[in-house]
Scaffold this motif. Structure first.
Motif, PDB file in Angstrom:
ATOM      1  N   SER A 256       0.825  -1.206   0.000  1.00 36.24           N
ATOM      2  CA  SER A 256       0.000   0.000   0.000  1.00 36.24           C
ATOM      3  C   SER A 256       0.859   1.257   0.000  1.00 36.24           C
ATOM      4  O   SER A 256       0.600   2.204  -0.746  1.00 36.24           O
ATOM      5  CB  SER A 256      -0.918  -0.006   1.224  1.00 36.24           C
ATOM      6  OG  SER A 256      -1.603   1.222   1.346  1.00 36.24           O
TER       7      SER A 256
ATOM      8  N   ARG B 286       3.939   1.522  -1.033  1.00 41.56           N
ATOM      9  CA  ARG B 286       4.704   1.622  -2.270  1.00 41.56           C
ATOM     10  C   ARG B 286       3.889   2.218  -3.416  1.00 41.56           C
ATOM     11  O   ARG B 286       4.441   2.720  -4.389  1.00 41.56           O
ATOM     12  CB  ARG B 286       5.218   0.228  -2.675  1.00 41.56           C
ATOM     13  CG  ARG B 286       6.474  -0.189  -1.935  1.00 41.56           C
ATOM     14  CD  ARG B 286       6.895  -1.578  -2.306  1.00 41.56           C
ATOM     15  NE  ARG B 286       8.229  -1.892  -1.786  1.00 41.56           N
ATOM     16  CZ  ARG B 286       8.777  -3.102  -1.781  1.00 41.56           C
ATOM     17  NH1 ARG B 286       8.079  -4.124  -2.274  1.00 41.56           N
ATOM     18  NH2 ARG B 286       9.982  -3.296  -1.299  1.00 41.56           N
ATOM     19  N   LEU B 287       2.570   2.147  -3.314  1.00 37.56           N
ATOM     20  CA  LEU B 287       1.700   2.674  -4.353  1.00 37.56           C
ATOM     21  C   LEU B 287       1.252   4.107  -4.052  1.00 37.56           C
ATOM     22  O   LEU B 287       0.228   4.560  -4.557  1.00 37.56           O
ATOM     23  CB  LEU B 287       0.477   1.765  -4.503  1.00 37.56           C
ATOM     24  CG  LEU B 287       0.759   0.326  -4.975  1.00 37.56           C
ATOM     25  CD1 LEU B 287      -0.513  -0.493  -4.975  1.00 37.56           C
ATOM     26  CD2 LEU B 287       1.384   0.333  -6.370  1.00 37.56           C
TER      27      LEU B 287
ATOM     28  N   TRP C 115       2.332   6.847  -5.082  1.00 41.33           N
ATOM     29  CA  TRP C 115       2.378   7.748  -6.240  1.00 41.33           C
ATOM     30  C   TRP C 115       1.184   7.568  -7.167  1.00 41.33           C
ATOM     31  O   TRP C 115       0.946   8.378  -8.065  1.00 41.33           O
ATOM     32  CB  TRP C 115       3.662   7.501  -7.033  1.00 41.33           C
ATOM     33  CG  TRP C 115       3.810   6.057  -7.453  1.00 41.33           C
ATOM     34  CD1 TRP C 115       4.405   5.066  -6.748  1.00 41.33           C
ATOM     35  CD2 TRP C 115       3.322   5.460  -8.658  1.00 41.33           C
ATOM     36  NE1 TRP C 115       4.327   3.874  -7.424  1.00 41.33           N
ATOM     37  CE2 TRP C 115       3.675   4.088  -8.609  1.00 41.33           C
ATOM     38  CE3 TRP C 115       2.634   5.939  -9.777  1.00 41.33           C
ATOM     39  CZ2 TRP C 115       3.349   3.200  -9.636  1.00 41.33           C
ATOM     40  CZ3 TRP C 115       2.310   5.052 -10.788  1.00 41.33           C
ATOM     41  CH2 TRP C 115       2.674   3.696 -10.711  1.00 41.33           C
ATOM     42  N   THR C 116       0.406   6.498  -6.973  1.00 42.01           N
ATOM     43  CA  THR C 116      -0.745   6.248  -7.853  1.00 42.01           C
ATOM     44  C   THR C 116      -1.943   7.071  -7.387  1.00 42.01           C
ATOM     45  O   THR C 116      -2.073   7.397  -6.205  1.00 42.01           O
ATOM     46  CB  THR C 116      -1.111   4.765  -7.853  1.00 42.01           C
ATOM     47  OG1 THR C 116      -1.424   4.359  -6.515  1.00 42.01           O
ATOM     48  CG2 THR C 116       0.055   3.910  -8.357  1.00 42.01           C
ATOM     49  N   PRO C 117      -2.854   7.438  -8.314  1.00 41.16           N
ATOM     50  CA  PRO C 117      -4.028   8.236  -7.928  1.00 41.16           C
ATOM     51  C   PRO C 117      -5.066   7.394  -7.199  1.00 41.16           C
ATOM     52  O   PRO C 117      -5.074   6.168  -7.294  1.00 41.16           O
ATOM     53  CB  PRO C 117      -4.561   8.738  -9.266  1.00 41.16           C
ATOM     54  CG  PRO C 117      -4.139   7.694 -10.245  1.00 41.16           C
ATOM     55  CD  PRO C 117      -2.808   7.189  -9.769  1.00 41.16           C
ATOM     56  N   LYS C 118      -5.934   8.085  -6.501  1.00 39.74           N
ATOM     57  CA  LYS C 118      -7.093   7.439  -5.876  1.00 39.74           C
ATOM     58  C   LYS C 118      -8.289   7.645  -6.801  1.00 39.74           C
ATOM     59  O   LYS C 118      -8.562   8.771  -7.215  1.00 39.74           O
ATOM     60  CB  LYS C 118      -7.380   8.043  -4.505  1.00 39.74           C
ATOM     61  CG  LYS C 118      -6.293   7.798  -3.485  1.00 39.74           C
ATOM     62  CD  LYS C 118      -6.663   8.418  -2.147  1.00 39.74           C
ATOM     63  CE  LYS C 118      -5.578   8.171  -1.114  1.00 39.74           C
ATOM     64  NZ  LYS C 118      -5.915   8.799   0.191  1.00 39.74           N
ATOM     65  N   LEU C 119      -8.981   6.580  -7.109  1.00 44.80           N
ATOM     66  CA  LEU C 119     -10.100   6.635  -8.043  1.00 44.80           C
ATOM     67  C   LEU C 119     -11.354   6.088  -7.374  1.00 44.80           C
ATOM     68  O   LEU C 119     -11.337   4.987  -6.811  1.00 44.80           O
ATOM     69  CB  LEU C 119      -9.784   5.818  -9.297  1.00 44.80           C
ATOM     70  CG  LEU C 119     -10.844   5.802 -10.399  1.00 44.80           C
ATOM     71  CD1 LEU C 119     -11.068   7.216 -10.949  1.00 44.80           C
ATOM     72  CD2 LEU C 119     -10.436   4.848 -11.514  1.00 44.80           C
TER      73      LEU C 119
ATOM     74  N   LEU D  36     -11.030  11.411  -9.375  1.00 45.66           N
ATOM     75  CA  LEU D  36      -9.618  11.029  -9.404  1.00 45.66           C
ATOM     76  C   LEU D  36      -8.830  12.065  -8.612  1.00 45.66           C
ATOM     77  O   LEU D  36      -8.940  13.278  -8.878  1.00 45.66           O
ATOM     78  CB  LEU D  36      -9.103  10.953 -10.837  1.00 45.66           C
ATOM     79  CG  LEU D  36      -7.635  10.524 -11.025  1.00 45.66           C
ATOM     80  CD1 LEU D  36      -7.494   9.682 -12.290  1.00 45.66           C
ATOM     81  CD2 LEU D  36      -6.711  11.740 -11.113  1.00 45.66           C
TER      82      LEU D  36
ATOM     83  N   LEU E 202      -4.937  12.962  -7.049  1.00 47.49           N
ATOM     84  CA  LEU E 202      -3.518  12.620  -7.142  1.00 47.49           C
ATOM     85  C   LEU E 202      -2.708  13.621  -6.338  1.00 47.49           C
ATOM     86  O   LEU E 202      -2.821  14.843  -6.548  1.00 47.49           O
ATOM     87  CB  LEU E 202      -3.044  12.635  -8.603  1.00 47.49           C
ATOM     88  CG  LEU E 202      -1.552  12.357  -8.848  1.00 47.49           C
ATOM     89  CD1 LEU E 202      -1.206  10.943  -8.390  1.00 47.49           C
ATOM     90  CD2 LEU E 202      -1.204  12.547 -10.320  1.00 47.49           C
TER      91      LEU E 202
ATOM     92  N   ASP F  97       5.289  10.695   2.110  1.00 47.98           N
ATOM     93  CA  ASP F  97       4.911   9.378   1.572  1.00 47.98           C
ATOM     94  C   ASP F  97       6.118   8.474   1.414  1.00 47.98           C
ATOM     95  O   ASP F  97       6.052   7.265   1.641  1.00 47.98           O
ATOM     96  CB  ASP F  97       4.214   9.556   0.223  1.00 47.98           C
ATOM     97  CG  ASP F  97       2.828  10.156   0.374  1.00 47.98           C
ATOM     98  OD1 ASP F  97       2.180   9.858   1.383  1.00 47.98           O
ATOM     99  OD2 ASP F  97       2.425  10.924  -0.509  1.00 47.98           O
TER     100      ASP F  97
END
Length: 403
Positions: free
Chosen positions: A49, A51-52, A54-58, A84, A86, A94
């Motif tokens: 969790s 490590r991710l 940098w990914t957006p929340k959708l 979305l 980010l 983070d």
């Protein structure tokens, strides 16, 4: 190929010996090991969790809005929203949280290993104590028979008028004391069985001492002890948590994109909203500084705990090497001393039957024989406990260290 086959057979044989089989049984039924293994699964998920980051929340949501007035539908709208979000910048928080999760996983991996080793130590201690108490009970039963025999001889001599009543009383008192000692040994054995049963083990297969005095544990030359290493990774986790807390002073840059459709059937209202927001912390009632101070104190506490644990375990390792060698020497001498005590008692008993020595002298020799038997049992217990503790403290399973 033959040598390899023989090696594998020897390894397999070592693993299925009663003692190593008992250890595996204890570990298989250990609830604490099962708990720590599940905690490891959780720490792996936490790291994934983090490590991710940098990914957006959708997110996707469906709305249904229906309004009636006097049984007449006024509004009937169905909508769909897609969001979305980010985070573009958060002062490295983070990144530090990811390092924190990674350190937690490393600590949890070692916790699983340490819990396995801890169960081995506890199981070994219960097994060895069962052997020791069984041996003590056998010794007390043997000595009880000797005292009953000597009491009968003393009583016969008294009836023959050869000795005074005081000699009979001494022998009887000694016999009663021996019966009390035997009852104590029986009670200790019952308590040991109860402790084993509390760990969901009904019976142990080890009936004799599994190692002799020539056994040498295969200890690694490295001084990285897993208990101390786990403390190290905990301190690393606390350090990253402290660094992450400091990031709360930094601004945060976020991008938010929203797509809306309502109503869904006609699709008459479509909307796309994009927002780029910069959040700058200015004053939060000193809360961030307080959190940083608390996190730093936690880090220093964990770091000092690691240093203290490492120093204590290094000294314990050195002591265990001396303890094992001392116990090995005691084991050699206890076996030799027991043989001498048995021969001496046989001579004394012959002299007693012939009336050449007193009851007091016989009791002294009986107690000497008991002491020799007990010294051997204690030496076995101390030696076995020492080699198991030395192996597990070094991070090795007993089957790897002692086979």
């Amino acid at each position: 190929m033959i040598i390899l086959l023989l090696s594998l057979m020897a390894s397999a044989h070592a693993e299925i010996t009663p003692f190593f089989g008992d250890l595996e049984n204890f570990k298989t039924k250990s609830l604490t090991i099962q708990t720590e293994e599940q905690n490891l699964v959780a720490s792996n998920d936490l790291l994934l969790s983090r490590r991710l980051f940098w990914t957006p929340k959708l997110t996707l949501s469906l709305d249904k809005n229906r309004t009636k007035l006097n049984n007449v539908t006024v509004t009937d709208n169905d909508g769909i929203n897609a969001d979305l979000t980010l985070n573009l910048f958060k002062g490295g928080t983070d990144w530090n949280n990811m390092k924190d999760a990674k350190a937690q996983r490393s600590a949890q991996r070692l916790q699983v290993l340490n819990e396995n080793l801890r169960v081995e130590v506890k199981a070994s201690d219960l097994i060895f104590r069962a052997l020791y108490i069984n041996e003590s009970q056998r010794i007390e039963e043997k000595l009880l028979k000797l005292k009953e025999e000597s009491y009968k001889i003393v009583k016969d001599r008294y009836n023959q008028g050869k000795i005074p009543l005081q000699e009979v009383t001494k022998s009887e008192v000694d016999l009663v004391q021996q019966k009390n000692k035997l009852r104590t040994a029986v009670l200790e054995l019952s308590e040991n069985r109860s402790q084993i049963a509390s760990l969901f083990i009904n019976v142990i297969q080890t009936k004799t001492w599994p190692f002799d005095e020539k056994t040498m544990p295969k200890l690694p030359s490295s001084t990285n002890l897993p208990v101390a290493e786990q403390k190290f990774w905990i301190s690393q986790s606390r350090e990253q948590a402290w660094q992450a807390t400091k990031g709360f002073h930094w601004p945060s840059l976020d991008f938010h994109l929203q797509y809306q459709v309502a109503p869904i059937k006609e699709r008459t209202d479509k909307q796309i909203v994009g927002v780029l927001s910069l959040t700058l912390p200015i004053w939060n009632q000193y809360e961030t500084s307080s959190q940083i101070s608390t996190a730093y104190a936690s880090y220093i506490g964990a770091l000092n705990d690691y240093k203290e644990t490492d120093q204590a375990l290094q000294q314990r390792t050195l002591f265990l090497k001396e303890k094992i060698e001392m116990a090995r020497l005691n084991l050699y001498e206890s076996k030799r001393n027991l043989d001498l005590s048995k021969k001496l008692y046989e001579d004394i008993m012959r002299s007693f039957r012939l009336g050449r020595i007193s009851t007091n002298d016989l009791i002294i020799e009986q107690n000497r024989l008991l002491e020799s038997e007990n010294n051997l049992a204690i030496s076995q217990l101390t030696f076995h406990q020492g080699i198991i503790e030395a192996c597990t403290l070094s991070g090795l399973k007993s089957v790897e260290c002692l086979q």
